[in-house]
Design a protein around this motif. Structure first.
Motif, PDB file in Angstrom:
ATOM      1  N   LYS B  16       0.866  -1.177   0.000  1.00 22.21           N
ATOM      2  CA  LYS B  16       0.000   0.000   0.000  1.00 22.21           C
ATOM      3  C   LYS B  16       0.903   1.226   0.000  1.00 22.21           C
ATOM      4  O   LYS B  16       1.719   1.405   0.883  1.00 22.21           O
ATOM      5  CB  LYS B  16      -0.912  -0.016   1.239  1.00 22.21           C
ATOM      6  CG  LYS B  16      -1.879   1.135   1.257  1.00 22.21           C
ATOM      7  CD  LYS B  16      -3.230   0.738   1.850  1.00 22.21           C
ATOM      8  CE  LYS B  16      -4.299   1.736   1.455  1.00 22.21           C
ATOM      9  NZ  LYS B  16      -4.329   2.966   2.205  1.00 22.21           N
ATOM     10  N   ILE B  17       0.775   2.046  -1.006  1.00 19.40           N
ATOM     11  CA  ILE B  17       1.723   3.157  -1.159  1.00 19.40           C
ATOM     12  C   ILE B  17       1.377   4.334  -0.239  1.00 19.40           C
ATOM     13  O   ILE B  17       0.245   4.472   0.212  1.00 19.40           O
ATOM     14  CB  ILE B  17       1.777   3.662  -2.614  1.00 19.40           C
ATOM     15  CG1 ILE B  17       0.386   3.996  -3.147  1.00 19.40           C
ATOM     16  CG2 ILE B  17       2.471   2.701  -3.517  1.00 19.40           C
ATOM     17  CD1 ILE B  17       0.017   5.398  -3.083  1.00 19.40           C
ATOM     18  N   VAL B  19       1.851   8.677  -0.008  1.00 21.67           N
ATOM     19  CA  VAL B  19       2.167   9.881  -0.764  1.00 21.67           C
ATOM     20  C   VAL B  19       3.223  10.651   0.025  1.00 21.67           C
ATOM     21  O   VAL B  19       3.196  10.686   1.250  1.00 21.67           O
ATOM     22  CB  VAL B  19       0.880  10.718  -0.952  1.00 21.67           C
ATOM     23  CG1 VAL B  19       1.193  12.104  -1.474  1.00 21.67           C
ATOM     24  CG2 VAL B  19      -0.084   9.986  -1.885  1.00 21.67           C
ATOM     25  N   VAL B  26       4.484   9.755  -5.134  1.00 23.79           N
ATOM     26  CA  VAL B  26       4.368   8.744  -4.091  1.00 23.79           C
ATOM     27  C   VAL B  26       5.774   8.396  -3.615  1.00 23.79           C
ATOM     28  O   VAL B  26       6.750   8.586  -4.338  1.00 23.79           O
ATOM     29  CB  VAL B  26       3.641   7.465  -4.577  1.00 23.79           C
ATOM     30  CG1 VAL B  26       2.226   7.777  -4.992  1.00 23.79           C
ATOM     31  CG2 VAL B  26       4.391   6.837  -5.711  1.00 23.79           C
ATOM     32  N   ASP B 121       1.277   0.992 -11.555  1.00 26.05           N
ATOM     33  CA  ASP B 121       1.668   2.244 -10.882  1.00 26.05           C
ATOM     34  C   ASP B 121       0.894   3.430 -11.480  1.00 26.05           C
ATOM     35  O   ASP B 121       0.101   4.075 -10.805  1.00 26.05           O
ATOM     36  CB  ASP B 121       3.188   2.463 -10.917  1.00 26.05           C
ATOM     37  CG  ASP B 121       3.816   2.284 -12.289  1.00 26.05           C
ATOM     38  OD1 ASP B 121       3.095   2.040 -13.281  1.00 26.05           O
ATOM     39  OD2 ASP B 121       5.050   2.405 -12.383  1.00 26.05           O
ATOM     40  N   VAL B 218       1.858  17.681 -11.442  1.00 28.33           N
ATOM     41  CA  VAL B 218       1.745  18.907 -10.654  1.00 28.33           C
ATOM     42  C   VAL B 218       1.708  18.582  -9.167  1.00 28.33           C
ATOM     43  O   VAL B 218       2.330  19.247  -8.353  1.00 28.33           O
ATOM     44  CB  VAL B 218       0.458  19.681 -11.041  1.00 28.33           C
ATOM     45  CG1 VAL B 218       0.321  20.960 -10.224  1.00 28.33           C
ATOM     46  CG2 VAL B 218       0.446  19.979 -12.536  1.00 28.33           C
ATOM     47  N   LYS B 219       0.987  17.524  -8.843  1.00 32.38           N
ATOM     48  CA  LYS B 219       0.726  17.251  -7.432  1.00 32.38           C
ATOM     49  C   LYS B 219       0.213  15.821  -7.284  1.00 32.38           C
ATOM     50  O   LYS B 219      -0.476  15.312  -8.158  1.00 32.38           O
ATOM     51  CB  LYS B 219      -0.361  18.240  -6.993  1.00 32.38           C
ATOM     52  CG  LYS B 219      -0.839  18.176  -5.599  1.00 32.38           C
ATOM     53  CD  LYS B 219      -1.590  19.462  -5.237  1.00 32.38           C
ATOM     54  CE  LYS B 219      -2.963  19.505  -5.877  1.00 32.38           C
ATOM     55  NZ  LYS B 219      -3.781  20.648  -5.497  1.00 32.38           N
ATOM     56  N   VAL B 220       0.576  15.185  -6.196  1.00 31.36           N
ATOM     57  CA  VAL B 220       0.031  13.854  -5.886  1.00 31.36           C
ATOM     58  C   VAL B 220      -0.522  13.893  -4.469  1.00 31.36           C
ATOM     59  O   VAL B 220       0.175  14.281  -3.539  1.00 31.36           O
ATOM     60  CB  VAL B 220       1.113  12.758  -6.018  1.00 31.36           C
ATOM     61  CG1 VAL B 220       0.553  11.403  -5.610  1.00 31.36           C
ATOM     62  CG2 VAL B 220       1.634  12.687  -7.445  1.00 31.36           C
ATOM     63  N   GLU B 221      -1.773  13.502  -4.339  1.00 32.21           N
ATOM     64  CA  GLU B 221      -2.426  13.567  -3.025  1.00 32.21           C
ATOM     65  C   GLU B 221      -3.004  12.215  -2.641  1.00 32.21           C
ATOM     66  O   GLU B 221      -3.353  11.424  -3.510  1.00 32.21           O
ATOM     67  CB  GLU B 221      -3.607  14.551  -3.068  1.00 32.21           C
ATOM     68  CG  GLU B 221      -3.235  15.958  -3.409  1.00 32.21           C
ATOM     69  CD  GLU B 221      -4.457  16.719  -3.911  1.00 32.21           C
ATOM     70  OE1 GLU B 221      -4.959  17.564  -3.155  1.00 32.21           O
ATOM     71  OE2 GLU B 221      -4.917  16.454  -5.041  1.00 32.21           O
ATOM     72  N   PRO B 222      -3.147  11.995  -1.349  1.00 37.21           N
ATOM     73  CA  PRO B 222      -3.876  10.782  -0.962  1.00 37.21           C
ATOM     74  C   PRO B 222      -5.357  10.958  -1.305  1.00 37.21           C
ATOM     75  O   PRO B 222      -5.843  12.089  -1.333  1.00 37.21           O
ATOM     76  CB  PRO B 222      -3.677  10.695   0.554  1.00 37.21           C
ATOM     77  CG  PRO B 222      -3.143  12.004   0.986  1.00 37.21           C
ATOM     78  CD  PRO B 222      -2.681  12.773  -0.202  1.00 37.21           C
ATOM     79  N   PRO B 223      -6.059   9.879  -1.588  1.00 38.61           N
ATOM     80  CA  PRO B 223      -7.477  10.016  -1.898  1.00 38.61           C
ATOM     81  C   PRO B 223      -8.264  10.369  -0.641  1.00 38.61           C
ATOM     82  O   PRO B 223      -7.764  10.162   0.467  1.00 38.61           O
ATOM     83  CB  PRO B 223      -7.862   8.623  -2.394  1.00 38.61           C
ATOM     84  CG  PRO B 223      -6.884   7.702  -1.745  1.00 38.61           C
ATOM     85  CD  PRO B 223      -5.620   8.474  -1.566  1.00 38.61           C
ATOM     86  N   ARG B 226     -12.261   7.131   3.249  1.00 36.35           N
ATOM     87  CA  ARG B 226     -13.630   6.811   3.668  1.00 36.35           C
ATOM     88  C   ARG B 226     -13.642   6.599   5.162  1.00 36.35           C
ATOM     89  O   ARG B 226     -12.758   5.955   5.709  1.00 36.35           O
ATOM     90  CB  ARG B 226     -14.060   5.503   3.009  1.00 36.35           C
ATOM     91  CG  ARG B 226     -14.822   5.667   1.748  1.00 36.35           C
ATOM     92  CD  ARG B 226     -15.509   4.365   1.386  1.00 36.35           C
ATOM     93  NE  ARG B 226     -16.916   4.412   1.760  1.00 36.35           N
ATOM     94  CZ  ARG B 226     -17.868   4.804   0.944  1.00 36.35           C
ATOM     95  NH1 ARG B 226     -17.584   5.189  -0.266  1.00 36.35           N
ATOM     96  NH2 ARG B 226     -19.130   4.823   1.344  1.00 36.35           N
TER      97      ARG B 226
END
Ligand SMILES: Cc1cc2nc3c(=O)[nH]c(=O)nc-3n(C[C@H](O)[C@H](O)[C@H](O)COP(=O)(O)OP(=O)(O)OC[C@H]3O[C@@H](n4cnc5c(N)ncnc54)[C@H](O)[C@@H]3O)c2cc1C
Ligand SMILES: Nc1ncnc2c1ncn2[C@@H]1O[C@H](COP(=O)(O)O)[C@@H](O)[C@H]1O
Lengths: 308, 250
Positions: B16-17, B19, B26, B121, B218-223, B226
């Motif tokens: 499980k990656i 960020v 990531v 990936d 540009v950007k990587v975010e966690p989702p 939930r």
């Protein structure tokens, strides 16, 4: 800006996904044309012309486009793309098959399965099975994009676009269609259903999927499956939900006998309400479920059917 | 016939990656890496074609950093005869990979090139289709069955509605779906032997291609996470909650 949307259609009908892709095109902004390519697609073109926000429907009606094989479709699109700043299609197996071919012919990147439009050149898309969301910016003059239909609300059908033929028949000596085995079902399409009930390896057999059917009938639900259930031969591949199957985002998703591997979650975790029925209270699916029922599915399902 | 197989080094599918805190990408430091699962299926298919006497030689190729040689060695251990490493430290996405692969296809002239349908990936699902376009070859994507018949390639494809079968002129490009086969594991003696098999290293410059991605990350975010919900004690309680709390059934 001018945008070309490739219409998704099956069996002589415009697929629901197209109205969602047009919505993504509206979020980008600009003139929107829809391309309907196939054989005898007049009725489909008329349906596409009713989608709100569409100015023109372009129709490529020729035998070579029947079955929408990637080779002629790529060439057709490459011929038309010069008129546009963006070409969009649904992230369906057709869109995924055809659009990268177009992108390579035009020497531009393809942006897969966007879930949000930030601006005309900047988009959000899930990566790593949805465990991260990337914002990507394209510097290409032509943007070739597939759209996750469930991430955009469909446009209405009150429009009246003009319909015109495209005189662009291409040759295809590379590939030919042999046959198709399509699942027949009276149930709603997985990607469009308001309720989805899916079974996993815990179902034990294909026969046991009948336990889901009664519930699906009562709820008007589509039936899905985990990959393990498909691999075990319980059900056909077109029922697989997940990273490498179908993406669903219904109002209600019921996961039965599914452990909740990240690859499965990638396909359903944007559902509004998630229910999990699993006999293992430690199953990871419970971490995303709004309502978890720890129970043996063979007892819980008949009772649920009866009480609905 | 000669078969070319493209393999990509990616994060192991069980990981499980996370960020990076600065949202630049990531975090892959100290993360277990492996051959993309769909590429394992591609290698397996090539090996089976060789076992059937259809394939005569299997060439594995990757585009990526030095460390990606590990995945080439894995392919060699599984049955590839030799390997080509297009070595680069740039961030390579599908178009760049397809351009480098197209050059290798031009040099090697394989009759069949097999790729995975999707790298787990980027989840792009593009490279095979792009390679097919760049080499003017037909494509059989998302294949669950592949057969060579009368000098043509018959490919059964997993499509949204079920299965579709197409016939392709050779040379052709195929991308694998999960049900094409079940990959074998490499045996220790084969892993030892693989170390002696030829592995050729080239640079993108030598091939005359640019492989770096033109898409700006540009950007990587966690989702959005939930919220875990509640456990219900009975089917009655479940039905009640769905009706009166979530209001998703009537
Ligand atoms: C590259 C790649 C792509 C993949 N893509 C996908 C994908 O798109 N979709 C997907 O689903 N998977 C995908 N997978 C597979 C995924 O990793 C899991 O293996 C799979 O999702 C497991 O399916 P499952 O939950 O049905 O089975 P299992 O993990 O075996 O879980 C079965 C569950 O059923 C429960 N159970 C058993 N009996 C009962 C009973 N009587 N009553 C109640 N509960 C019971 C068990 O407690 C268990 O939690 C992919 C894997 C790879 C490597
Ligand atoms: N850098 C790479 N080197 C070798 N093969 C690649 C590379 N990137 C993608 N591929 C191949 O293309 C397939 C699909 O990747 P993608 O289209 O990028 O999701 C992979 O399974 C590989 O077979």
């Amino acid at each position: 800006m001018s945008i070309l949307v490739l219409a998704e259609h099956h069996d002589g009908q415009l697929a629901g996904a197209t109205a969602h892709v047009v919505a993504a095109a509206q979020a980008i902004g600009g003139d929107i044309d829809v391309l309907v390519a196939g054989e005898n697609v007049g009725a489909i073109a008329e349906a596409a012309a009713r989608l709100d926000g569409v100015s023109k429907v372009r129709v490529a009606d020729a035998a070579v486009y029947a079955h929408q094989l990637a080779e002629p479709m790529g060439e057709l699109l490459a011929g038309l793309a010069g008129d546009y700043s963006h070409v969009l299609a649904a992230a369906s197996t057709t869109g995924k098959n055809v659009l990268p071919r177009l992108a390579a012919l035009k020497d531009v990147a393809q942006i897969s399965e966007i879930i949000a439009v930030e601006s005309a050149d900047t988009f959000k898309r899930p990566i790593y099975a949805g465990n991260a969301i990337a914002t990507v910016q394209s510097e290409d003059a032509l943007k070739v994009i597939t759209v996750r239909a469930t991430a955009f609300d469909a446009v209405d059908e009150t429009g009246g676009a003009t319909v015109e033929a495209v005189e662009a028949s291409v040759d295809n000596a590379l590939s030919s269609f042999v046959g198709e085995e399509l699942a027949e079902s009276d149930r709603p399409e997985l990607g469009a259903a308001k309720v989805v009930i899916s079974g996993g390896r815990g179902m034990g057999s294909g026969e046991n999927f009948k336990l889901l059917e009664g519930i699906a009938d009562k709820l008007g639900a589509a039936i899905g499956a985990s990959r393990a259930a498909v691999d075990a031969g319980f059900v056909p591949n077109d029922m697989q939900v997940g990273q490498t199957g179908k993406i669903v985002a219904p109002e209600l998703y019921i996961a039965v006998g599914i452990s909740g591997a990240i690859q499965h979650l990638a396909g359903m975790k944007d559902s509004k309400v998630i229910v999990a029925i699993n006999k293992d209270e430690e199953a990871p699916i419970f971490q995303v479920a709004d309502y978890g029922l720890v129970a043996d599915l063979f007892e819980a399902l008949p009772e649920l059917e009866q009480k609905l | 016939m000669k078969v070319l197989v493209a393999v990509k080094r990616v994060i192991d599918y069980n990981v499980k990656i996370r960020v990076k805190p600065d949202n630049s990408d990531v975090d892959l430091t100290n993360v277990k890496m492996a051959m993309n699962p769909f590429c394992e299926i591609a290698v397996e298919e090539a090996v089976r074609l060789k076992e059937k006497g259809v394939a005569s030689e299997i060439v594995a190729v990757t585009v990526g950093p030095k460390a990606a040689q590990e995945q080439l060695r894995t392919a060699l251990a599984l049955g590839a005869d030799r390997a080509i490493h297009v070595q680069t430290d740039e961030r390579v996405e599908s178009l760049g990979a397809a351009k480098a692969l197209a050059k290798v296809v031009e040099d090697e002239q394989p009759e069949l090139t097999i790729l995975g349908k999707q790298a787990i990936d980027t989840d792009n699902n593009q490279t095979g289709q792009m390679l097919a376009a760049l080499t003017s070859r037909p494509q059989g994507t998302f294949a669950s069955e592949v057969a060579v018949e009368d000098g043509k390639l018959k490919v059964t494809r997993e499509i949204d509605g079920g299965l579709q079968t197409v016939e392709l002129a050779l040379p052709a490009i195929v991308t694998t779906d999960l049900r094409l086969n079940e990959p074998r594991y490499a045996k220790l003696p084969d892993i030892m032997k693989a170390k002696k098999k030829p592995l050729d290293t080239k640079t993108p410059e030598e091939l005359g291609v640019e492989v770096g991605s033109k898409l700006k990350l540009v950007k990587v975010e966690p989702p959005a996470e939930r919220q875990g919900g509640v456990k219900v004690g009975s089917v009655d309680e479940l039905v009640d909650k769905l009706k009166n709390e979530a209001k998703v059934i009537s």
